[in-house]
Design a protein around this motif. Structure first.
Motif, PDB file in Angstrom:
ATOM      1  N   ILE A 240       0.806  -1.222   0.000  1.00  0.00           N
ATOM      2  CA  ILE A 240       0.000   0.000   0.000  1.00  0.00           C
ATOM      3  C   ILE A 240       0.838   1.271   0.000  1.00  0.00           C
ATOM      4  N   ILE A 241       1.891   1.301   0.809  1.00  0.00           N
ATOM      5  CA  ILE A 241       2.575   2.585   1.004  1.00  0.00           C
ATOM      6  C   ILE A 241       3.243   3.121  -0.275  1.00  0.00           C
ATOM      7  N   PRO A 242       3.999   2.297  -1.019  1.00  0.00           N
ATOM      8  CA  PRO A 242       4.569   2.854  -2.258  1.00  0.00           C
ATOM      9  C   PRO A 242       3.487   3.343  -3.227  1.00  0.00           C
ATOM     10  N   ALA A 243       2.391   2.589  -3.345  1.00  0.00           N
ATOM     11  CA  ALA A 243       1.314   3.003  -4.252  1.00  0.00           C
ATOM     12  C   ALA A 243       0.703   4.321  -3.786  1.00  0.00           C
ATOM     13  N   ALA A 244       0.448   4.418  -2.491  1.00  0.00           N
ATOM     14  CA  ALA A 244      -0.161   5.643  -1.970  1.00  0.00           C
ATOM     15  C   ALA A 244       0.811   6.819  -2.082  1.00  0.00           C
ATOM     16  N   SER A 245       2.115   6.541  -1.986  1.00  0.00           N
ATOM     17  CA  SER A 245       3.098   7.615  -2.149  1.00  0.00           C
ATOM     18  C   SER A 245       3.136   8.097  -3.592  1.00  0.00           C
ATOM     19  N   ALA A 246       2.881   7.188  -4.516  1.00  0.00           N
ATOM     20  CA  ALA A 246       2.981   7.523  -5.936  1.00  0.00           C
ATOM     21  C   ALA A 246       1.761   8.304  -6.418  1.00  0.00           C
ATOM     22  N   ARG A 247       0.618   8.138  -5.724  1.00  0.00           N
ATOM     23  CA  ARG A 247      -0.626   8.733  -6.206  1.00  0.00           C
ATOM     24  C   ARG A 247      -0.542  10.240  -6.506  1.00  0.00           C
ATOM     25  N   PRO A 248      -0.015  11.068  -5.565  1.00  0.00           N
ATOM     26  CA  PRO A 248      -0.053  12.510  -5.829  1.00  0.00           C
ATOM     27  C   PRO A 248       0.808  12.942  -7.014  1.00  0.00           C
ATOM     28  N   VAL A 249       1.770  12.123  -7.407  1.00  0.00           N
ATOM     29  CA  VAL A 249       2.670  12.553  -8.472  1.00  0.00           C
ATOM     30  C   VAL A 249       2.385  11.792  -9.773  1.00  0.00           C
TER      31      VAL A 249
ATOM     32  N   ALA B 299      13.586  -0.002  -0.542  1.00  0.00           N
ATOM     33  CA  ALA B 299      14.270  -1.252  -0.190  1.00  0.00           C
ATOM     34  C   ALA B 299      15.775  -1.020  -0.045  1.00  0.00           C
ATOM     35  N   LEU B 300      16.356  -0.326  -1.042  1.00  0.00           N
ATOM     36  CA  LEU B 300      17.813  -0.114  -1.017  1.00  0.00           C
ATOM     37  C   LEU B 300      18.224   0.804   0.129  1.00  0.00           C
ATOM     38  N   LEU B 301      17.476   1.905   0.272  1.00  0.00           N
ATOM     39  CA  LEU B 301      17.819   2.869   1.315  1.00  0.00           C
ATOM     40  C   LEU B 301      17.566   2.279   2.703  1.00  0.00           C
TER      41      LEU B 301
ATOM     42  N   VAL C 147       8.166   7.617   4.837  1.00  0.00           N
ATOM     43  CA  VAL C 147       8.663   8.992   4.682  1.00  0.00           C
ATOM     44  C   VAL C 147       8.359   9.493   3.270  1.00  0.00           C
ATOM     45  N   ALA C 148       8.536   8.625   2.265  1.00  0.00           N
ATOM     46  CA  ALA C 148       8.208   9.004   0.887  1.00  0.00           C
ATOM     47  C   ALA C 148       6.730   9.377   0.776  1.00  0.00           C
ATOM     48  N   PHE C 149       5.882   8.596   1.444  1.00  0.00           N
ATOM     49  CA  PHE C 149       4.445   8.891   1.435  1.00  0.00           C
ATOM     50  C   PHE C 149       4.177  10.280   2.010  1.00  0.00           C
ATOM     51  N   ALA C 150       4.811  10.550   3.151  1.00  0.00           N
ATOM     52  CA  ALA C 150       4.604  11.843   3.797  1.00  0.00           C
ATOM     53  C   ALA C 150       5.068  12.972   2.882  1.00  0.00           C
ATOM     54  N   VAL C 151       6.223  12.787   2.263  1.00  0.00           N
ATOM     55  CA  VAL C 151       6.774  13.851   1.409  1.00  0.00           C
ATOM     56  C   VAL C 151       5.853  14.147   0.226  1.00  0.00           C
ATOM     57  N   THR C 152       5.462  13.104  -0.524  1.00  0.00           N
ATOM     58  CA  THR C 152       4.661  13.378  -1.734  1.00  0.00           C
ATOM     59  C   THR C 152       3.286  13.924  -1.374  1.00  0.00           C
ATOM     60  N   ASN C 153       2.693  13.416  -0.304  1.00  0.00           N
ATOM     61  CA  ASN C 153       1.341  13.871   0.034  1.00  0.00           C
ATOM     62  C   ASN C 153       1.332  15.266   0.640  1.00  0.00           C
ATOM     63  N   VAL C 154       2.333  15.573   1.466  1.00  0.00           N
ATOM     64  CA  VAL C 154       2.412  16.930   2.009  1.00  0.00           C
ATOM     65  C   VAL C 154       2.727  17.916   0.884  1.00  0.00           C
ATOM     66  N   ALA C 155       3.615  17.505  -0.020  1.00  0.00           N
ATOM     67  CA  ALA C 155       3.951  18.374  -1.151  1.00  0.00           C
ATOM     68  C   ALA C 155       2.699  18.707  -1.954  1.00  0.00           C
ATOM     69  N   GLN C 156       1.837  17.710  -2.126  1.00  0.00           N
ATOM     70  CA  GLN C 156       0.616  17.953  -2.891  1.00  0.00           C
ATOM     71  C   GLN C 156      -0.317  18.919  -2.157  1.00  0.00           C
TER      72      GLN C 156
ATOM     73  N   MET D 242       5.830   4.621 -10.784  1.00  0.00           N
ATOM     74  CA  MET D 242       6.327   5.445  -9.690  1.00  0.00           C
ATOM     75  C   MET D 242       6.360   4.630  -8.398  1.00  0.00           C
ATOM     76  N   ALA D 243       5.325   3.823  -8.174  1.00  0.00           N
ATOM     77  CA  ALA D 243       5.286   2.981  -6.969  1.00  0.00           C
ATOM     78  C   ALA D 243       6.453   2.001  -6.980  1.00  0.00           C
ATOM     79  N   ALA D 244       6.746   1.456  -8.159  1.00  0.00           N
ATOM     80  CA  ALA D 244       7.873   0.523  -8.265  1.00  0.00           C
ATOM     81  C   ALA D 244       9.173   1.238  -7.915  1.00  0.00           C
ATOM     82  N   GLY D 245       9.322   2.463  -8.441  1.00  0.00           N
ATOM     83  CA  GLY D 245      10.526   3.246  -8.157  1.00  0.00           C
ATOM     84  C   GLY D 245      10.658   3.538  -6.670  1.00  0.00           C
ATOM     85  N   ILE D 246       9.567   4.020  -6.078  1.00  0.00           N
ATOM     86  CA  ILE D 246       9.592   4.362  -4.651  1.00  0.00           C
ATOM     87  C   ILE D 246       9.865   3.108  -3.813  1.00  0.00           C
ATOM     88  N   GLY D 247       9.235   1.993  -4.201  1.00  0.00           N
ATOM     89  CA  GLY D 247       9.438   0.747  -3.469  1.00  0.00           C
ATOM     90  C   GLY D 247      10.886   0.283  -3.546  1.00  0.00           C
TER      91      GLY D 247
END
Lengths: 242, 264
Positions: free
Chosen positions: B197-206, B225-227, B249-258, B216-221
């Motif tokens: 859920i989290i990578p997909a939800a992070s990708a939604r606003p962008v 994983a690596l980080l 954190v990615a979710f928070a960043v993209t959604n707050v940015a939106q 985008m979800a694949a990229g964020i995921g």
């Protein structure tokens, strides 16, 4: 030749009999409107024709290779799903960009291709649904209460659009509506449904049928039977009822 | 190269993130979050059974998850109170699984491994199974993408286009069980739903299109994983949860940015 032929169709949904013994034929190029009160089985009839519900008895026969353009009653797109109009038009099949533009223009939705579906107004949304149906190059266009949520001028304009589309591509149209007064003038045939076919025929025939009057005339104090004011031979009925 | 445990862990993490991305998008679009939870939690019961009979943990988890997913899928088609029912099934599956594990000698200490994953212990054999599952899921998603999307939008629309929505639902269900089975080792049963859920939800606003969102979800995921692995290595934190923290954190960043952009 018939596009769709429905024979003695009975559908039960759970314990409720939605349709019983319905017969219906649709021939190329005609506009058929199904009217009926809420819960009269209108949507179920359309869903049976597109193959989404099974008949308990009777059958639905579609002409071989029949292409159907379907405009659903409502389409709620989850806000988590980003979707441009162009992408929506290409579900499930990829289409050339210029075909999409042509379909949008035919449906009266020019230039909306790059917009998000969630950013469309009610009228624009319905036109985009229509455009998607047109991309199927339909021999039969099926619309389920396509003007739900539109104001009166909006629905009138939408029905005119459908008549234009019929002239342009010569498809048959089967639609469900409760907006009798607007719909009837555009229809070749009207089917009055209330679980079974109460009456059917040209708009004039149906309008004066006692079954139709019973369904829409007296029960609603004539409010729903105000269609075609200027041509109505029974004008005094209305006045008496009002 | 595969001799290095960090390389194997990275490959496993990225693989599972890639498979979880498109599937996670459907979980979000179709509001199946609890469905994911129930399927994932059931896997711990599968793990217990596998350990008891000394068979492959992947196979046991896959079998039980698949049974749970099919059951839930059948129930949700009948219009019962799905939300409550899924809640009941998700948590009772976990409870039964934990109780079953407690009967096994010597496994209790390993419980954390199955609850939160053990990505640093991924073997070459595990890696092969994980990537096999990942490629299977990606192939399924690629093959059925448009049909799945149409069925997700509206069932009648799908019918009219000659698509059977029930079949598409079944494909999603199977894919979900497979992703659960291959993700156990990476993030554990408790955090699999988060990885969906989290990578997909992070990708939604962008994102502007469904495909864009899945990419985008694949990229964020994958980046999570690596980080997450890197941070876990540097600060000696548990790897699975660290991965999910980065994604959050990615979710928070993209959604707050939106939100900020929407207000500006």
């Amino acid at each position: 030749m018939t596009l769709v032929s429905v024979r003695d169709l009975t559908i039960r949904l759970g314990s409720h009999t939605a349709l019983s013994g319905v017969d219906l034929e649709i021939t190329p190029g005609e506009i058929v409107t199904v009217v009926g009160p809420n819960g009269s089985g209108k949507t179920t009839l359309l869903r049976a024709i597109i193959g989404a519900v099974r008949a308990q008895t009777g059958r639905v026969e579609r002409a071989a290779g029949l292409s159907i353009g379907y405009v659903p009653q409502s389409l709620s797109i989850d806000p988590t799903l980003p979707l441009t109009v162009n992408r929506f038009l290409q579900l499930p099949r990829t289409r050339e960009r210029n075909l999409c533009e042509t379909a949008l223009a035919q449906a009266g939705a020019d230039g909306l291709g790059e917009r998000q579906m969630s950013a469309l107004s009610g009228g624009q949304f319905q036109r985009v649904l229509l455009a998607r149906a047109l991309l199927e190059k339909p021999q039969l266009l099926i619309l389920d209460e396509p003007t739900t949520g539109l104001d009166q001028p909006g629905s009138a304009a939408f029905y005119q659009q459908i008549e234009r589309v019929r002239q342009d591509i010569g498809c048959a149209v089967l639609m469900v509506s409760h907006e009798l007064h607007v719909v009837m003038s555009a229809s070749d045939r009207v089917i009055c449904l209330n679980g079974h076919v109460c009456c059917h025929g040209t708009p004039d025939v149906v309008a004066s049928a006692p079954e139709y009057r019973a369904l829409f005339g007296t029960g609603t104090q004539g409010a729903l039977a105000l269609y075609r004011h200027d041509h109505d031979h029974h004008h005094h009925h209305h006045e008496a009822a009002e | 190269m595969l001799d290095d445990f960090l390389v194997r862990a990275s490959l496993a993490g990225v693989g599972v993130a890639l498979a979880a991305a498109p599937l996670g998008c459907f979980v979000v679009w179709r509001r199946m979050a609890y469905f994911g939870d129930a399927t994932a939690h059931a896997a711990i019961l599968g793990v217990a059974i596998s350990l008891a009979f000394s068979t492959s943990v992947f196979a046991g988890a896959l079998a039980v998850s698949l049974m749970m997913a099919l059951t839930v899928s059948a129930i949700s088609g009948r219009g019962l109170a799905v939300d409550t029912l899924l809640g009941v099934m998700a948590h009772s599956a976990l409870a039964f699984g934990l109780v079953a594990v407690s009967f096994l000698q010597g496994v209790r200490l390993d419980l954390m491994v199955y609850l939160f994953g053990d990505i640093l212990a991924v073997s070459q054999g595990d890696l092969a199974v994980i990537w096999g599952g990942v490629l299977l899921i990606l192939a399924l998603m690629f093959w059925r993408w448009s049909a799945l999307l149409t069925a997700t939008l509206n069932q009648d629309l799908a019918h009219a286009s000659g698509i059977n929505p029930r079949r598409e639902q079944l494909i999603l269900t199977v894919a979900l069980a497979v992703v659960v089975a291959v993700a156990i080792k990476v993030v554990g049963v408790l955090l699999i739903a988060a990885l969906l859920i989290i990578p997909a939800a992070s990708a939604r606003p962008v994102s502007r299109t469904p495909e864009g969102m899945a990419m985008m979800a694949a990229g964020i995921g994958a980046v999570s994983a690596l980080l997450g692995l890197r941070l876990s290595y540097l600060y000696d934190t548990p790897a699975g949860p660290s991965i999910i923290c980065v994604a959050a954190v990615a979710f928070a960043v993209t959604n707050v940015a939106q939100l900020v952009r929407g207000r500006a």
